[in-house]
Scaffold this active site. Sequence first.
Site, PDB file in Angstrom:
ATOM      1  N   ARG A 161       0.751  -1.185   0.084  1.00  0.00           N
ATOM      2  CA  ARG A 161      -0.065   0.037  -0.050  1.00  0.00           C
ATOM      3  C   ARG A 161       0.883   1.120  -0.064  1.00  0.00           C
ATOM      4  O   ARG A 161       1.380   1.551   1.111  1.00  0.00           O
ATOM      5  CB  ARG A 161      -1.018  -0.098   1.046  1.00  0.00           C
ATOM      6  CG  ARG A 161      -1.940   0.626   1.222  1.00  0.00           C
ATOM      7  CD  ARG A 161      -2.995   0.877   2.483  1.00  0.00           C
ATOM      8  NE  ARG A 161      -1.950   1.914   3.344  1.00  0.00           N
ATOM      9  CZ  ARG A 161      -1.764   1.891   4.811  1.00  0.00           C
ATOM     10  NH1 ARG A 161      -2.565   0.873   5.272  1.00  0.00           N
ATOM     11  NH2 ARG A 161      -1.200   2.583   5.375  1.00  0.00           N
ATOM     12  N   HIS A 212      -3.665   4.581   4.529  1.00  0.00           N
ATOM     13  CA  HIS A 212      -4.918   3.708   4.593  1.00  0.00           C
ATOM     14  C   HIS A 212      -6.014   4.513   3.999  1.00  0.00           C
ATOM     15  O   HIS A 212      -6.507   4.095   3.002  1.00  0.00           O
ATOM     16  CB  HIS A 212      -5.165   3.220   6.045  1.00  0.00           C
ATOM     17  CG  HIS A 212      -6.428   2.725   5.940  1.00  0.00           C
ATOM     18  ND1 HIS A 212      -6.868   1.503   5.505  1.00  0.00           N
ATOM     19  CD2 HIS A 212      -7.695   3.121   6.716  1.00  0.00           C
ATOM     20  CE1 HIS A 212      -8.384   1.417   5.686  1.00  0.00           C
ATOM     21  NE2 HIS A 212      -8.661   2.375   6.424  1.00  0.00           N
ATOM     22  N   TYR A 267       3.439   5.409  11.528  1.00  0.00           N
ATOM     23  CA  TYR A 267       3.839   4.056  11.835  1.00  0.00           C
ATOM     24  C   TYR A 267       4.653   3.062  11.162  1.00  0.00           C
ATOM     25  O   TYR A 267       4.662   1.927  11.272  1.00  0.00           O
ATOM     26  CB  TYR A 267       2.304   3.250  12.116  1.00  0.00           C
ATOM     27  CG  TYR A 267       1.301   3.654  10.757  1.00  0.00           C
ATOM     28  CD1 TYR A 267       1.409   2.929   9.639  1.00  0.00           C
ATOM     29  CD2 TYR A 267       0.232   4.440  11.001  1.00  0.00           C
ATOM     30  CE1 TYR A 267       0.791   2.974   8.701  1.00  0.00           C
ATOM     31  CE2 TYR A 267      -0.650   4.809   9.844  1.00  0.00           C
ATOM     32  CZ  TYR A 267      -0.458   3.951   8.580  1.00  0.00           C
ATOM     33  OH  TYR A 267      -1.162   4.145   7.681  1.00  0.00           O
TER      34      TYR A 267
END
Lengths: 372, 325
Positions: A258, A262, A271
């Site tokens: 990805r 998100h 993160y």
Amino acid sequence: MSRKNIRLKEKVERLVILDKTGKANEALDPKLDDELSLYLYKLMVQSRVLDERMINLQRTGKMGTYAPCRGQEATACGATPAMDKDDWIAPAYREVGSFIHRGWPMESLIFFWGGYEEGCVPAKGSNHLPFAVPIATQCLHAMGISWGMKVKGESDAVLCYIGDGGTSEGDFHEALNFAGVYKLPLVMFVVNNHWAISIPREMQTASPTIAQKAVAYGFDGIQVDGNDILGCYAAVNEAANKARSGGGPTLIEAVTYRMMFHTTADDPKKYRSEDEVKKWEKLDPITRYEKYLTTRGTLSRNVQEDVKAEAVKLVAEAVERYELHREVDPVECFDFTYEEMPPELAEQREDFIRVLDEAGVKRGPRGHYLLP
Amino acid sequence: MAQMNMVKALNTALDEALREDGDVVLMGQDIGRDEGVFRVTEGLLDTYGKNRVIDTPLAEGAIIGGAIGMALYGMKPVAEMQFSGFAFQAFHQVENHLSRFRNRTRGFFRLGMVMRMPYGGGIRAIEHHSESREAYYAHTPGLQMVIPSTPRNARALLRSAIRSPDPVIFFEPKAVYRAFREEVPDEPETMPIGKSQVVQEGSDVTLIAYGAMMRPTLAAAEKLAEDGVKAEVIDLLTVSPMDTETIAVSVQKTGRAVVIHEGPRTCGIGAEVVARIVETSLLYLEAPVKRVTGYDIQFPYFAREDVYLPDAGRIARAAHEVVKF
């Protein structure tokens, strides 16, 4: 008394057709004809252009939160076209190319992310479910559709998309378990993009691969390079053929990344490391496929530019239809809850209309209320 | 005409549906070879085969999620949950999808399926086999919550439920399953979903109940008659969408009402009935409306269940209080 290894008949493989440099393994190359090869390329480019445009629409306040698919285009753009027209597709929510391939107007996706149910109305005859937001719940619908096919004696199959995070959900496992028991024509396609919001793939499961989970359900699993569109296409094509001929389900794990957040509502810097992202940038599925097509002689610089220009035009037209031509009557909220409207609901609808009238909400030419 | 209990009546409706419509399939745990733990599917596997009467692995979520898939594919699944207390493992599919697909797709997909399950107490079962949680489903837009009370209306309502273009949650009062027999006509019969019935006319007080509570309610009406109180009794039959009109017409006539259900009181079906009485008939009321319901506690283990369940005595007592107010 004895103690020995149990031999399992199920196999778990890893498939890569296009290497990182875009060089195809001669023996494994499905050698798709020029038309299909170029089509898959167009689909990836259109997927990326629409994806970029939707991020932009969100950033400029014209659309809601959006979950982009950048970096993982080869999964949906390789997998869905590998299915036949009568096969069904159950997406999650990041499979832009799958929707486009099955004839959903591009603006459907914008409508969905823009907050309109109209974005969930399937293109007629597309055999393609709308977005499934609650994670993994679509696995059971896909399983159920394939169950229906089996009960009806149809030789079609279902392709179901799910992410790596979704493989922790019970619905994923229940779907695979039922599919194994009834030998259903189901292709479960896990888009392992390494991140479920902030939780890395390693925190979802202790299994070294997701593909190996198939073994526990009594069928084969295969891991493919998810940035290799030929690998995705070939794996799904093979699994679908097996499913249609009564061979039962297959679990495919497509390993990709990805590249973005998100959704537009989070910041991945919190993160994950920039280095990791940079590493995957070099593995871009579109660039890789361009190299392959160019070597094959299927793609010239001119065609490449034409494909991009066409994608930009199609997306611009879709955005225009979204921005200029949407006429959505708020009163319609009431109209699709039941086939026949219960009296109590009809009263609530009348009351809602009174509220709109009293608030002075304007009506359009069809007599419908215009959203402010 | 044949005399039959509710189990046989439901079996008849399923048999008719399987015979009449090739898209109907039954699915659930132990419904095939074992013929259902309450024998509702008796004989159906032998008649229709394992493609129409499907034994499933043990996973409620997959039974309902799978049935949703079949319904998306154009079939009419009738999924059995062995007990309503286990249906919560499928609740996410009910809330997230069963109730929403029509609205989400502006009517493109219609989930004409039935989720049938035994509910309620009174059979001395262990925990999780006795609850009445119809309010959860009634609270969810897009669902129809149907609860029959006798063999005849069970057969007719199940037939209607299977034919409905929208999902039906079909609660079967297991305490009634084999409690009594009733004449059920030979010719197939349906009943409209969303309509309640006045099963006994009266002028002094309206008793509103459904499902397994109909028997103690009718018994209470008899007791009341002995005391000179003429009770009108309404069987809701469909809990949601609720038939406000039948309730309002009756309460406007009697001026008094008692609502009865097994489930906990707070936010129960009774609360909705009372709200609708207030909205439609406040000025006709001669007394506050009373609720005779399960208490706001978890359903007791079965040693204590008889004292928990509303009975004719409690219902008659409440009705007397309302009449004397």
